[in-house]
Design a protein around this motif. Structure first.
Motif, PDB file in Angstrom:
ATOM      1  N   LYS A   1       0.830  -1.212   0.000  1.00 51.70           N
ATOM      2  CA  LYS A   1       0.000   0.000   0.000  1.00 51.70           C
ATOM      3  C   LYS A   1       0.860   1.255   0.000  1.00 51.70           C
ATOM      4  O   LYS A   1       0.545   2.238  -0.680  1.00 51.70           O
ATOM      5  N   LEU A   2       1.944   1.231   0.768  1.00 54.41           N
ATOM      6  CA  LEU A   2       2.842   2.382   0.791  1.00 54.41           C
ATOM      7  C   LEU A   2       3.477   2.610  -0.581  1.00 54.41           C
ATOM      8  O   LEU A   2       3.589   3.758  -1.043  1.00 54.41           O
ATOM      9  N   ARG A   3       3.865   1.518  -1.238  1.00 54.40           N
ATOM     10  CA  ARG A   3       4.430   1.657  -2.583  1.00 54.40           C
ATOM     11  C   ARG A   3       3.398   2.246  -3.537  1.00 54.40           C
ATOM     12  O   ARG A   3       3.730   3.049  -4.415  1.00 54.40           O
ATOM     13  N   GLY A   4       2.120   1.865  -3.354  1.00 51.53           N
ATOM     14  CA  GLY A   4       1.055   2.427  -4.177  1.00 51.53           C
ATOM     15  C   GLY A   4       0.866   3.911  -3.951  1.00 51.53           C
ATOM     16  O   GLY A   4       0.328   4.618  -4.806  1.00 51.53           O
ATOM     17  N   LEU A   5       1.331   4.377  -2.789  1.00 48.00           N
ATOM     18  CA  LEU A   5       1.255   5.803  -2.458  1.00 48.00           C
ATOM     19  C   LEU A   5       2.550   6.533  -2.818  1.00 48.00           C
ATOM     20  O   LEU A   5       2.734   7.697  -2.464  1.00 48.00           O
ATOM     21  N   GLY A   6       3.444   5.806  -3.494  1.00 45.84           N
ATOM     22  CA  GLY A   6       4.689   6.426  -3.932  1.00 45.84           C
ATOM     23  C   GLY A   6       5.837   6.335  -2.954  1.00 45.84           C
ATOM     24  O   GLY A   6       6.846   7.036  -3.109  1.00 45.84           O
ATOM     25  N   MET A   7       5.701   5.487  -1.937  1.00 49.31           N
ATOM     26  CA  MET A   7       6.756   5.331  -0.931  1.00 49.31           C
ATOM     27  C   MET A   7       7.458   3.995  -1.153  1.00 49.31           C
ATOM     28  O   MET A   7       6.899   2.939  -0.878  1.00 49.31           O
ATOM     29  N   SER A   8       8.655   4.059  -1.639  1.00 51.70           N
ATOM     30  CA  SER A   8       9.409   2.851  -1.965  1.00 51.70           C
ATOM     31  C   SER A   8      10.152   2.336  -0.738  1.00 51.70           C
ATOM     32  O   SER A   8      11.229   2.832  -0.382  1.00 51.70           O
ATOM     33  N   ILE A   9       9.551   1.345  -0.063  1.00 56.44           N
ATOM     34  CA  ILE A   9      10.159   0.745   1.126  1.00 56.44           C
ATOM     35  C   ILE A   9      10.047  -0.771   1.007  1.00 56.44           C
ATOM     36  O   ILE A   9       8.957  -1.298   0.762  1.00 56.44           O
ATOM     37  N   THR A  10      11.147  -1.461   1.169  1.00 58.96           N
ATOM     38  CA  THR A  10      11.141  -2.917   1.129  1.00 58.96           C
ATOM     39  C   THR A  10      11.208  -3.477   2.544  1.00 58.96           C
ATOM     40  O   THR A  10      11.646  -2.786   3.479  1.00 58.96           O
ATOM     41  N   LEU A  11      10.789  -4.729   2.703  1.00 56.95           N
ATOM     42  CA  LEU A  11      10.863  -5.371   4.011  1.00 56.95           C
ATOM     43  C   LEU A  11      12.317  -5.474   4.463  1.00 56.95           C
ATOM     44  O   LEU A  11      12.606  -5.345   5.660  1.00 56.95           O
ATOM     45  N   GLN A  12      13.228  -5.682   3.520  1.00 53.04           N
ATOM     46  CA  GLN A  12      14.644  -5.760   3.890  1.00 53.04           C
ATOM     47  C   GLN A  12      15.134  -4.435   4.449  1.00 53.04           C
ATOM     48  O   GLN A  12      15.914  -4.410   5.427  1.00 53.04           O
ATOM     49  N   GLU A  13      14.677  -3.325   3.899  1.00 55.69           N
ATOM     50  CA  GLU A  13      15.053  -2.013   4.432  1.00 55.69           C
ATOM     51  C   GLU A  13      14.527  -1.836   5.850  1.00 55.69           C
ATOM     52  O   GLU A  13      15.204  -1.258   6.704  1.00 55.69           O
ATOM     53  N   VAL A  14      13.320  -2.342   6.093  1.00 55.37           N
ATOM     54  CA  VAL A  14      12.753  -2.275   7.440  1.00 55.37           C
ATOM     55  C   VAL A  14      13.614  -3.078   8.403  1.00 55.37           C
ATOM     56  O   VAL A  14      13.961  -2.611   9.499  1.00 55.37           O
ATOM     57  N   LYS A  15      13.990  -4.286   7.993  1.00 56.60           N
ATOM     58  CA  LYS A  15      14.829  -5.139   8.847  1.00 56.60           C
ATOM     59  C   LYS A  15      16.208  -4.535   9.057  1.00 56.60           C
ATOM     60  O   LYS A  15      16.774  -4.612  10.154  1.00 56.60           O
ATOM     61  N   ASP A  16      16.754  -3.924   8.016  1.00 56.94           N
ATOM     62  CA  ASP A  16      18.074  -3.300   8.144  1.00 56.94           C
ATOM     63  C   ASP A  16      18.071  -2.193   9.190  1.00 56.94           C
ATOM     64  O   ASP A  16      19.101  -1.916   9.821  1.00 56.94           O
ATOM     65  N   GLY A  17      16.914  -1.575   9.381  1.00 59.78           N
ATOM     66  CA  GLY A  17      16.809  -0.510  10.363  1.00 59.78           C
ATOM     67  C   GLY A  17      16.983  -0.973  11.797  1.00 59.78           C
ATOM     68  O   GLY A  17      17.218  -0.165  12.695  1.00 59.78           O
ATOM     69  N   LEU A  18      16.871  -2.293  12.031  1.00 57.52           N
ATOM     70  CA  LEU A  18      17.085  -2.820  13.380  1.00 57.52           C
ATOM     71  C   LEU A  18      18.535  -2.668  13.816  1.00 57.52           C
ATOM     72  O   LEU A  18      18.827  -2.606  15.009  1.00 57.52           O
ATOM     73  N   GLY A  19      19.434  -2.686  12.839  1.00 54.21           N
ATOM     74  CA  GLY A  19      20.850  -2.599  13.165  1.00 54.21           C
ATOM     75  C   GLY A  19      21.432  -3.885  13.694  1.00 54.21           C
ATOM     76  O   GLY A  19      22.541  -3.905  14.241  1.00 54.21           O
ATOM     77  N   ARG A  20      20.694  -4.971  13.572  1.00 54.48           N
ATOM     78  CA  ARG A  20      21.129  -6.289  14.046  1.00 54.48           C
ATOM     79  C   ARG A  20      20.290  -7.337  13.346  1.00 54.48           C
ATOM     80  O   ARG A  20      19.221  -7.025  12.804  1.00 54.48           O
ATOM     81  N   PRO A  21      20.724  -8.594  13.352  1.00 53.09           N
ATOM     82  CA  PRO A  21      19.915  -9.643  12.730  1.00 53.09           C
ATOM     83  C   PRO A  21      18.610  -9.873  13.497  1.00 53.09           C
ATOM     84  O   PRO A  21      18.574  -9.765  14.726  1.00 53.09           O
ATOM     85  N   LEU A  22      17.539 -10.167  12.769  1.00 49.70           N
ATOM     86  CA  LEU A  22      16.268 -10.513  13.394  1.00 49.70           C
ATOM     87  C   LEU A  22      16.331 -11.979  13.812  1.00 49.70           C
ATOM     88  O   LEU A  22      16.588 -12.859  12.993  1.00 49.70           O
ATOM     89  N   LEU A  23      16.136 -12.248  15.092  1.00 52.66           N
ATOM     90  CA  LEU A  23      16.212 -13.620  15.594  1.00 52.66           C
ATOM     91  C   LEU A  23      14.961 -14.403  15.199  1.00 52.66           C
ATOM     92  O   LEU A  23      13.904 -13.821  14.913  1.00 52.66           O
ATOM     93  N   PRO A  24      15.040 -15.754  15.192  1.00 54.44           N
ATOM     94  CA  PRO A  24      13.944 -16.594  14.672  1.00 54.44           C
ATOM     95  C   PRO A  24      12.568 -16.330  15.279  1.00 54.44           C
ATOM     96  O   PRO A  24      11.569 -16.347  14.578  1.00 54.44           O
ATOM     97  N   ASP A  25      12.500 -16.099  16.601  1.00 52.83           N
ATOM     98  CA  ASP A  25      11.202 -15.932  17.245  1.00 52.83           C
ATOM     99  C   ASP A  25      10.800 -14.470  17.427  1.00 52.83           C
ATOM    100  O   ASP A  25       9.812 -14.170  18.091  1.00 52.83           O
ATOM    101  N   GLU A  26      11.558 -13.547  16.843  1.00 47.64           N
ATOM    102  CA  GLU A  26      11.226 -12.132  16.923  1.00 47.64           C
ATOM    103  C   GLU A  26      10.351 -11.737  15.742  1.00 47.64           C
ATOM    104  O   GLU A  26      10.239 -12.472  14.765  1.00 47.64           O
ATOM    105  N   SER A  27       9.720 -10.583  15.847  1.00 51.91           N
ATOM    106  CA  SER A  27       8.779 -10.184  14.798  1.00 51.91           C
ATOM    107  C   SER A  27       8.929  -8.709  14.440  1.00 51.91           C
ATOM    108  O   SER A  27       9.389  -7.893  15.243  1.00 51.91           O
TER     109      SER A  27
END
Length: 286
Positions: A115-141
């Motif tokens: 939906k955000l991309r449809g509004l002209g906001m180019s954001i990928t899930l990987q970019e969201v995860k990269d914002g954590l600054g650390r690896p996402l652990l298996p049971d984290e969300s």
């Protein structure tokens, strides 16, 4: 093991980076100690991944740590959250059920990003995860606050609140709803794992008839009366509902940490209940 210290109060609603909080479980526990609290609950969204670390930190710090969770459900088209306290966080059936919920959460995240991309906001899930600054652990969300962070980083929103008010909040342009379990089912899951279910922040649902229906059908142990987004009017209202249905009044800050210099929802210890409330909840599981 140290004896329990503090002022006899307990914040029963906090999040860690196991879901969409900013801090480690240990950091939440130490913040609670710094605030003079006697107890804290770790209630991450659809995961108990932060509980073991928090329990260890609590033993060292002399803080009671309540194993908890906040399960995402839906009723009549609204997102409803169910808190669980004192559950067996190693219960295999519970862990299997929560894994299913996180798969649903991932689908929702992809819908929001589309939906955000449809509004002209180019954001990928990987970019969201990269914002954590650390690896996402298996049971984290990953949750909406993480997406909001990415929006701010890329200049699509001024801050977290702006991102929710204009795009990510319920009814806004990029809000997405996916099929979820019913509140009553989440309460059953919590009881199956030996815990006490509580209806979270009822004032956020904007429908007290629905709140009463959930209480009548699910028969929770308690209702969250004291919350950072509840004012005096809501506290009075839900105290009355607690008395009417014989529910335990609970409360907590819903602390998620500091994002863009703002505490979200409230600071640890800003909402609390007497530590005796924990024992009252435990009694309902016997």
């Amino acid at each position: 093991m140290r004896s329990i210290e503090g002022n006899g109060t307990c914040d029963l609603h906090t999040h860690t980076r196991a879901s969409d909080g900013m801090n480690s479980p240990t950091e939440n526990v130490l913040l609670a100690k710094d605030k003079g609290l006697s107890g804290i609950a770790i209630t991450d969204h659809d995961t108990v991944a932060g509980v073991a670390e928090a329990l260890e930190a609590g033993l060292e710090a002399g803080i009671l740590v309540v194993p908890g969770i906040e399960i995402s459900t839906s009723a009549e088209g609204k997102d409803i959250h169910i808190l669980g306290y004192g559950l067996n966080f190693t219960d295999e059936l519970l862990l299997e059920r929560l894994d299913q919920l996180r798969t649903t959460r991932e689908s929702r995240n992809e819908m929001i990003l589309a939906k955000l991309r449809g509004l002209g906001m180019s954001i990928t899930l990987q970019e969201v995860k990269d914002g954590l600054g650390r690896p996402l652990l298996p049971d984290e969300s990953i949750g909406r606050p993480h997406i909001a962070d990415a929006m701010v980083r890329k200049g699509y929103a001024d801050n977290l609140r702006d991102a929710f008010n204009r795009f990510l909040g319920e009814g806004q342009l990029a809000y997405a709803s996916v099929p979820r379990i019913a509140p009553e089912e989440a309460m059953m899951w919590i009881r199956d794992a030996g815990g006490a279910p509580v209806l979270a922040h009822p004032g956020l649902y904007g429908d007290n008839n629905l709140v009463r229906k959930i209480v009548e059908n699910g028969k929770p142990s308690g209702i969250e009366v004291y919350h950072s987004d509840h004012g005096p009017k809501e506290e009075i209202c839900y105290l009355e509902i607690a008395k009417e249905y014989g529910l335990i009044p609970t409360g907590g800050s819903d602390y998620h940490g500091v994002r863009q210099g703002v505490v979200f929802h409230g600071d640890i210890g800003s909402r609390y209940v007497p530590i005796e409330t924990v024992a009252q909840l435990k009694e309902t599981t016997n």
